[in-house]
Write an enzyme that holds these catalytic residues in place. Structure first.
Site, PDB file in Angstrom:
ATOM      1  N   HIS A 292      65.817  19.426 -42.467  1.00  0.00           N
ATOM      2  CA  HIS A 292      64.754  18.547 -42.953  1.00  0.00           C
ATOM      3  C   HIS A 292      64.732  18.688 -44.473  1.00  0.00           C
ATOM      4  CE1 HIS A 292      60.889  17.093 -44.098  1.00  0.00           C
ATOM      5  NE2 HIS A 292      60.314  18.276 -44.141  1.00  0.00           N
TER       6      HIS A 292
ATOM      7  N   CYS B 274      57.246  15.589 -39.541  1.00  0.00           N
ATOM      8  CA  CYS B 274      58.564  15.685 -40.173  1.00  0.00           C
ATOM      9  C   CYS B 274      59.656  16.142 -39.214  1.00  0.00           C
ATOM     10  CB  CYS B 274      58.507  16.632 -41.362  1.00  0.00           C
ATOM     11  SG  CYS B 274      57.360  16.104 -42.656  1.00  0.00           S
TER      12      CYS B 274
ATOM     13  N   ASN C  51      61.628  13.912 -50.425  1.00  0.00           N
ATOM     14  CA  ASN C  51      61.290  14.377 -49.088  1.00  0.00           C
ATOM     15  C   ASN C  51      60.861  13.151 -48.283  1.00  0.00           C
ATOM     16  OD1 ASN C  51      59.914  15.304 -46.783  1.00  0.00           O
ATOM     17  ND2 ASN C  51      59.236  17.169 -47.792  1.00  0.00           N
TER      18      ASN C  51
END
Length: 344
Positions: free
Chosen positions: A270, A136, A300
């Site tokens: 993020h 990520c 996400n």
């Protein structure tokens, strides 16, 4: 984990974030989809409360990582006013591509992002590779790699492409499957000629001002892949350590550049989970209204989260050229960091 990492050497050629682009496939998938799954025991209210996600996107079988990445790359090049022939290097990254179980392109079972993007984009003169171990945090790390290449090779233009399509590797017997979504984002980093100082004392013609990078392999088992090639995420471990890690990285990069939270126009994290992100902003001293989120409508999206949020808020006029931004991100490993940068 080193505590002696030095600030970026801004005596070298600056790099400018010349353009950003994003792409999300299909129609939004609402939380009602998960409420109808047998045995999952969630509804729209539960998902919103515990993740902040209202909708997300999933790619169809005819559209994989490479196809989405190409669309985001074209948008980023258009934003930068550049042609495909201007691209010297492509750095790809993904947290969800898997060999065979979730390949990156149609007709090939490997997981590479950069090479099929190069082929479909027609950027034949660009050299390519992927940054894969940081998941990520891929955009943060890939951007640092791009900066290094622009400083040490003859390359002038680097294209960072992030692409995610998690549906094939999600275990829909676990509630956290409702958190994730598909999409792609791209950024164009370009070597500049000179750096001029601004009123804040930082270089105004350098997109990447400074970066803090961290890693701690003690938490490597927080993520795994089960015998059915599905992702295993131990959320309890992550919720305990992630906030402190992100806050520390953000505070460190601000402090060593003599910056206060008031000088940051926008924080772009993020896009993990609102229950993590809102307290993080509070601890950093950045008002929640100055934190840019696309998590509620996109889910996400792993490595895509930070650059896609930036791109969306550039498109709607929220982010203005020259503004100072703070990006924070964490990925599997654990690998995390923070970056102070400007758009254009």
């Amino acid at each position: 984990m080193s505590e002696t990492q030095s600030p970026l050497d801004n005596g070298g050629p600056p790099v400018v974030l010349s353009g950003v682009g994003h792409y999300f496939p299909g129609e939004p998938v609402t939380n009602d989809h998960f409420a109808q799954l047998p045995g999952l025991d969630v509804d729209d209210a539960w998902i919103r409360k515990y993740t902040g996600v209202e909708t997300r996107h999933w790619a169809g079988p005819e559209e994989r990582f490479a196809e989405m990445g190409v669309k985001a790359a074209r948008a980023a090049l258009d934003d930068a006013g550049l042609d495909i022939s201007d691209v010297d290097v492509i750095v790809g990254t993904s947290a969800t591509a898997r060999p065979r179980a979730n390949p990156s392109s149609i007709g090939n079972n490997y997981m590479d992002i950069s090479l099929p993007v190069q082929r479909q984009l027609g950027a034949r003169d660009a050299f390519c590779f992927d940054v894969t171990a940081v998941a990520c945090a891929g955009f943060l790390y890939a951007s640092v790699v791009a900066r290094g290449l622009l400083a040490t090779t003859g390359a002038r233009t680097a294209l960072v492409v992030c692409a995610e399509s998690p549906r094939a590797i999600l275990n829909f017997g676990f509630k956290n499957s409702a958190l994730f979504g598909a999409g792609a984002a791209a950024a164009v980093w370009r070597r500049g000629e000179s750096v001029g100082g601004g009123a804040d004392g930082l270089p105004t013609r350098s997109g990447m001002i400074d970066v803090v990078l961290r890693a701690d392999g003690r938490y490597y088992d927080a993520f795994d892949i089960d015998e059915n090639d599905k992702m295993v995420m131990r959320g309890g471990v992550l919720s305990e350590v992630t906030p402190d890690m992100l806050v520390d990285a953000g505070q460190t990069v601000l402090k060593r550049n003599g910056l206060t939270p008031e000088q940051i126009s926008w924080c772009i994290p993020h896009q993990a989970n609102t229950n993590l992100l809102h307290p993080m902003a509070d601890r950093l001293g950045i008002p929640r209204e100055r934190m840019l989120l696309n998590l509620p409508r996109r889910g996400n999206t792993s490595s895509v989260g930070m650059p896609s949020a930036l791109s969306e808020y550039v498109r709607d006029g929220t982010v203005k050229p020259g503004e100072l931004l703070l990006g924070v991100s964490i990925g599997r490993g654990l690998s995390w960091g923070a970056m102070v940068f400007r758009y254009q």
